[in-house]
Design a protein around this motif. Structure first.
Motif, short mmCIF file in Angstrom:
data_model
loop_
_atom_site.label_atom_id
_atom_site.label_comp_id
_atom_site.label_asym_id
_atom_site.label_seq_id
_atom_site.Cartn_x
_atom_site.Cartn_y
_atom_site.Cartn_z
N LYS A 3 0.83 -1.22 0.00
CA LYS A 3 0.00 0.00 0.00
C LYS A 3 0.86 1.27 0.00
N GLY A 4 1.89 1.25 -0.83
CA GLY A 4 2.77 2.41 -0.94
C GLY A 4 3.81 2.55 0.14
N GLU A 5 3.86 1.61 1.08
CA GLU A 5 4.83 1.64 2.18
C GLU A 5 5.97 0.67 1.91
N LEU A 6 7.21 1.13 2.09
CA LEU A 6 8.36 0.23 2.01
C LEU A 6 8.40 -0.62 3.27
N VAL A 7 8.14 -1.90 3.11
CA VAL A 7 8.10 -2.81 4.25
C VAL A 7 9.48 -3.40 4.52
N ALA A 8 10.19 -3.79 3.45
CA ALA A 8 11.49 -4.44 3.64
C ALA A 8 12.35 -4.28 2.40
N ALA A 9 13.67 -4.23 2.64
CA ALA A 9 14.66 -4.24 1.57
C ALA A 9 15.71 -5.28 1.96
N LEU A 10 15.95 -6.24 1.07
CA LEU A 10 16.80 -7.38 1.41
C LEU A 10 17.93 -7.55 0.40
N GLU A 11 19.08 -8.00 0.92
CA GLU A 11 20.23 -8.33 0.08
C GLU A 11 20.62 -9.78 0.35
N PHE A 12 20.94 -10.53 -0.71
CA PHE A 12 21.36 -11.92 -0.60
C PHE A 12 22.68 -12.06 -1.35
N TRP A 71 19.38 4.58 5.37
CA TRP A 71 18.84 5.16 6.60
C TRP A 71 18.91 6.69 6.57
N THR A 72 19.93 7.24 5.89
CA THR A 72 20.00 8.69 5.76
C THR A 72 18.87 9.19 4.85
N ALA A 73 18.63 8.46 3.75
CA ALA A 73 17.52 8.81 2.86
C ALA A 73 16.19 8.69 3.59
N TYR A 74 16.06 7.68 4.43
CA TYR A 74 14.84 7.49 5.23
C TYR A 74 14.63 8.68 6.18
N ARG A 75 15.70 9.07 6.83
CA ARG A 75 15.63 10.22 7.75
C ARG A 75 15.17 11.48 7.03
N GLU A 76 15.59 11.61 5.78
CA GLU A 76 15.27 12.81 5.01
C GLU A 76 13.92 12.70 4.29
N GLY A 77 13.16 11.65 4.57
CA GLY A 77 11.81 11.53 4.03
C GLY A 77 11.70 10.96 2.63
N ALA A 78 12.72 10.22 2.18
CA ALA A 78 12.70 9.69 0.81
C ALA A 78 11.59 8.67 0.58
N PHE A 79 11.10 8.05 1.65
CA PHE A 79 10.07 7.02 1.51
C PHE A 79 8.71 7.49 2.04
N GLY A 80 8.61 8.81 2.16
CA GLY A 80 7.35 9.39 2.61
C GLY A 80 7.48 9.97 4.01
N GLU A 81 6.77 11.03 4.25
CA GLU A 81 6.78 11.64 5.58
C GLU A 81 6.14 10.69 6.60
N ALA A 117 6.99 7.82 7.43
CA ALA A 117 6.96 6.42 6.97
C ALA A 117 7.46 5.50 8.08
N PRO A 118 6.79 4.37 8.31
CA PRO A 118 7.27 3.41 9.31
C PRO A 118 8.67 2.90 8.93
N ARG A 119 9.43 2.55 9.92
CA ARG A 119 10.80 2.06 9.68
C ARG A 119 10.75 0.71 8.98
N PRO A 120 11.41 0.57 7.82
CA PRO A 120 11.39 -0.72 7.12
C PRO A 120 12.36 -1.72 7.75
N PHE A 121 12.23 -2.96 7.33
CA PHE A 121 13.15 -4.03 7.73
C PHE A 121 14.28 -4.08 6.72
N LEU A 122 15.52 -3.98 7.18
CA LEU A 122 16.67 -4.15 6.31
C LEU A 122 17.33 -5.49 6.65
N GLY A 123 17.50 -6.33 5.64
CA GLY A 123 18.09 -7.65 5.87
C GLY A 123 19.26 -7.94 4.96
N TRP A 124 20.25 -8.65 5.50
CA TRP A 124 21.45 -9.00 4.74
C TRP A 124 21.76 -10.47 5.02
#
Length: 245
Positions: A97-106, A133-143, A145-152
């Motif tokens: 629904k337009g929200e970044l839920v997760a970004a994953l790297e494998f 996380w800097t882009a997130y802080r600056e509102g790149a994913f919406g004002e 916006a809930p914190r997404p899950f980052l996985g590696w």
């Protein structure tokens, strides 16, 4: 909250078998065609080696309430805005629904060149997370916006070279004691631990698997914090929490 871990252990064994099988098949195909890449690059440049782990993530997403979310795995829909650079290409994105839920790297590494590759992977992982996380802080994913899950997730060949203690040149200042005499396997485990402890990633898993695991899919981990069980539990919990909102 009840989590569904989707029999991840059986899926992980299949993912490991697929990893090693795809590498061997890609290399054999290039040899047969007479177009083999230098060294072991033929197995790497064919891609798709970590697809089994993407499948685990997709199963967890569907099993924990976000079956209707957009699960992005095609290159054309895998870019996110950055802060220090325009965009970054991820291995998997989850958008609901337009929200970044997760970004994953494998990622993966197979010998023999563990030294330079370890440094490159470390710099890439650290830089990627800091940029996001800097882009997130600056509102790149919406004002707001809930914190997404980052996985590696990192899979490394379990072999004598990856398990042999490594020395370091330290002409001016001593190396962090945690790295002294540590093998590349241990260094990757330390990296994953610190990526999580420093808040750069929500979870980071490290798996070590021998080349002959294409037959049985076996793998191991070095610590609970970086185990695949911890990763899938944290990821499933995040997905379930988003689904419950």
């Amino acid at each position: 909250m009840s989590l569904d871990l989707a029999d991840y252990e059986a899926q992980a064994r299949e993912a490991v078998k697929l990893f090693w099988g795809n590498r061997e098949a890609a290399l054999a195909k290039q040899i047969e065609s007479g177009n083999q890449d230098a060294g072991a690059r033929g197995a790497v440049t064919a891609g798709k080696n970590m697809d089994g782990f993407l499948a685990i993530a997709q199963t967890l997403i569907e099993a924990n309430g976000l079956g209707l979310a957009d699960i992005c795995v095609k290159q054309r829909v895998l870019t996110l805005p950055g802060f220090f650079r325009p965009t970054k290409l991820w291995d998997m994105l989850v958008v609901n629904k337009g929200e970044l839920v997760a970004a994953l790297e494998f990622k993966s590494q197979v010998g023999p060149s563990f030294g330079n590759n370890f440094n490159n992977r470390s710099e890439e992982a650290i830089g990627t997370a800091h940029d996001l996380w800097t882009a997130y802080r600056e509102g790149a994913f919406g004002e707001d916006a809930p914190r997404p899950f980052l996985g590696w997730v990192m899979l490394v060949e379990d072999c004598p070279k990856s398990n042999t203690p490594v020395g370091d040149k330290q002409p001016h200042f001593p190396v962090d004691p945690a790295f002294k005499g540590a093998s590349y396997t241990q260094r990757y485990d330390i990296l994953c631990k610190r990526l999580v402890q420093e808040g750069l990633y929500s979870s980071a898993a490290f798996l070590s698997s021998p080349r002959d695991a294409g037959a049985d899919g076996r793998y191991r981990h070095l610590s609970d914090l970086t185990s695949l069980k911890t990763f899938v539990t944290e990821f499933a919990g995040h997905i379930a929490a988003v689904a419950a909102r």
